[in-house]
Design an enzyme around this catalytic site. Structure first.
Site, PDB file in Angstrom:
ATOM      1  N   CYS B   9       0.850  -1.180   0.000  1.00 52.04           N
ATOM      2  CA  CYS B   9       0.000   0.000   0.000  1.00 52.04           C
ATOM      3  C   CYS B   9       0.895   1.243   0.000  1.00 52.04           C
ATOM      4  O   CYS B   9       2.096   1.131   0.230  1.00 52.04           O
ATOM      5  CB  CYS B   9      -0.925   0.007   1.224  1.00 52.04           C
ATOM      6  SG  CYS B   9      -0.058   0.221   2.777  1.00 52.04           S
ATOM      7  N   PRO B  10       0.331   2.427  -0.279  1.00 50.24           N
ATOM      8  CA  PRO B  10       1.187   3.615  -0.429  1.00 50.24           C
ATOM      9  C   PRO B  10       2.049   3.949   0.792  1.00 50.24           C
ATOM     10  O   PRO B  10       3.234   4.211   0.655  1.00 50.24           O
ATOM     11  CB  PRO B  10       0.192   4.734  -0.702  1.00 50.24           C
ATOM     12  CG  PRO B  10      -0.980   4.056  -1.313  1.00 50.24           C
ATOM     13  CD  PRO B  10      -1.059   2.716  -0.638  1.00 50.24           C
TER      14      PRO B  10
END
Lengths: 349, 106
Positions: B9-10
């Site tokens: 995920c970011p």
């Protein structure tokens, strides 16, 4: 088309995710060096102590890499390894041209697509080895560099200048409105794509020297988990045993600024939970904007307190938002009957 | 079925690991073997080896960002999704991926 739009978001997020640690180094060290040195009346921040001055320099060094890293890793997301070099070069040009993060994003996309395009060329077998070491880096860097210098750099720099000076000079009414929207976005999907758009905007504005966008965002980030955690303590009868346990976890996650702590509650009962956290975060962020709360770190929650401008109102804004979320969700919720809760609480595992 | 999955995920501090845990639990309860590699902000953990790639029936990439070393999976059937889908409904995700796999093998 829709598929490519989704990919574009993924490329952008790849760049942002590699940029975040750089912003942490720059934002935190610069803020600490200035805070520890104190501010002289009429002169602004003066860092004279040599140790703090070096700390400041380390932070500034990190900040000078922010736009290149953003551009380099957007291009990496698009083209894999061959994207990194032209992306970094394009990013440095964007920074030098004062095109800021917008320039970095544009440079990253140009570099990535150009590198991917050249990578796909069908070349004779004996030319293949020189493609990755000569042709792709040189050609893609020349293309992205040329476009930055001759075509897009200057107009983007103008746009950036207008945007940052607009944000700096923004009237209180507009600042509150902006923060309401950003706060609502932060809470809406708790770390998902909508949240990340607002978060990213706050982060890149730190790089432009505008801290009052990240301030309200930092407040909004911790309200959903803290609010839900408080709600389970205030009305334990309205939550299943699993949710009450998740409540402690949510409180801990809220303290260190991880919005995702509220996900177990939202997954189990989105209709009541999401509006409550959105309202709490939006109002908390608006209160922060009203008092010019700023944040120098690309992160939220009480953990960033040492690098916050106006820390007292930062805490007050968090408390207001947390209170609103907890009270609102408990008004909406009915007591649970655990035996009816057959499929668990919807905790996402 | 042998499943291998990569999550990312970011920010790389929460969603990555929640998605990994959710996939792990769901796969086991559906009776599949699974190994989940996480690519968080700390880097790659629980890395999937080339041998494991060879032996796997299905690759699931639950990622919101470009993952590292994707070239490992180029000869495999890859099901792509977002980390949040894996957190919210991991069982449905695995079932859907397996359906697509069997259609692909027809």
């Amino acid at each position: 088309m829709n598929e490519e739009l989704k990919n574009i978001r993924q490329y952008l997020m790849t760049g942002v995710s590699y940029m975040i640690p750089i912003v942490v180094i720059g934002g935190v060290l610069i803020a600490l060096a200035i805070a520890l040195s104190g501010v002289e009346a009429g002169k602004g921040a003066v860092v004279t102590n040599p140790i703090f001055k070096n700390m400041l320099d380390i932070g500034v060094a990190a900040f000078s890499m922010m736009v290149p890293v953003l551009a380099g890793f957007i291009a990496y997301g698009i083209a894999d390894r061959p994207g990194i070099a032209p992306g970094l070069v394009g990013g440095v040009l964007a920074a030098n041209l004062k095109a800021g993060f917008l320039g970095g994003i544009v440079a990253g996309f140009i570099a990535g697509y150009v590198a991917r395009w050249i990578k796909g060329w069908q070349v004779p077998l004996n030319l293949k080895p020189i493609m990755p070491i000569f042709v792709i880096p040189l050609l893609s860097a020349l293309i992205v560099g040329g476009l930055m210098i001759y075509v897009v750099g200057t107009p983007i720099a103008g746009l950036m200048e207008a945007m940052t000076s607009g944000l700096k000079a923004m009237g209180q009414g507009n600042a509150i409105l902006l923060s309401l929207v950003m706060g609502a976005m932060i809470a809406f999907d708790m770390g998902g794509p909508v949240n990340k758009v607002a978060f990213m905007f706050g982060v890149v504005m730190i790089g432009e020297g505008v801290y009052t966008v990240m301030g309200p965002v930092a407040v909004a980030i911790c309200i959903p988990p803290l609010g839900m955690g408080l709600a389970t303590l205030l009305a334990p009868k309205k939550y299943s045993e699993m949710e009450r346990e998740a409540g402690y976890g949510a409180l801990a996650m809220g303290m260190i600024g991880i919005t995702e702590g509220a996900i177990p509650f939202a997954a189990g009962d989105p209709i009541r939970v999401i509006p409550s956290i959105v309202v709490g975060s939006a109002i908390g962020a608006a209160v922060a904007a009203m008092f010019g709360v700023g944040d120098h770190a690309p992160h939220g929650g009480p953990i960033v307190l040492p690098v916050v401008d106006n820390p007292f109102m930062f805490i007050v804004a968090i408390l207001i938002g947390v209170g609103i979320t907890a009270v609102m969700v408990n008004i909406l919720k009915k007591p649970v009957h655990e035996e009816l809760d057959s499929d668990g609480t919807g905790i996402g595992a | 079925m042998k499943i291998i999955a990569v999550t990312a995920c970011p920010t790389g501090i929460a969603h990555t690991y929640m998605a990994a845990a959710a996939l792990q639990k769901a796969a086991i309860s559906l009776g599949h073997a699974i190994k989940v590699e996480t690519q968080g902000s700390i880097g790659i953990e629980n890395k999937i080896t080339l041998k494991e790639v060879d032996e796997a029936d299905l690759v699931i990439l639950a990622a919101d960002v470009a993952i590292k070393e994707e070239v490992r999976f180029k000869n495999k059937f890859v099901y792509r999704t977002e980390s949040q889908k894996a957190i919210k409904n991991p069982k449905a995700l695995i079932t859907e991926a397996l359906t697509q796999l069997s259609e692909n093998n027809k």
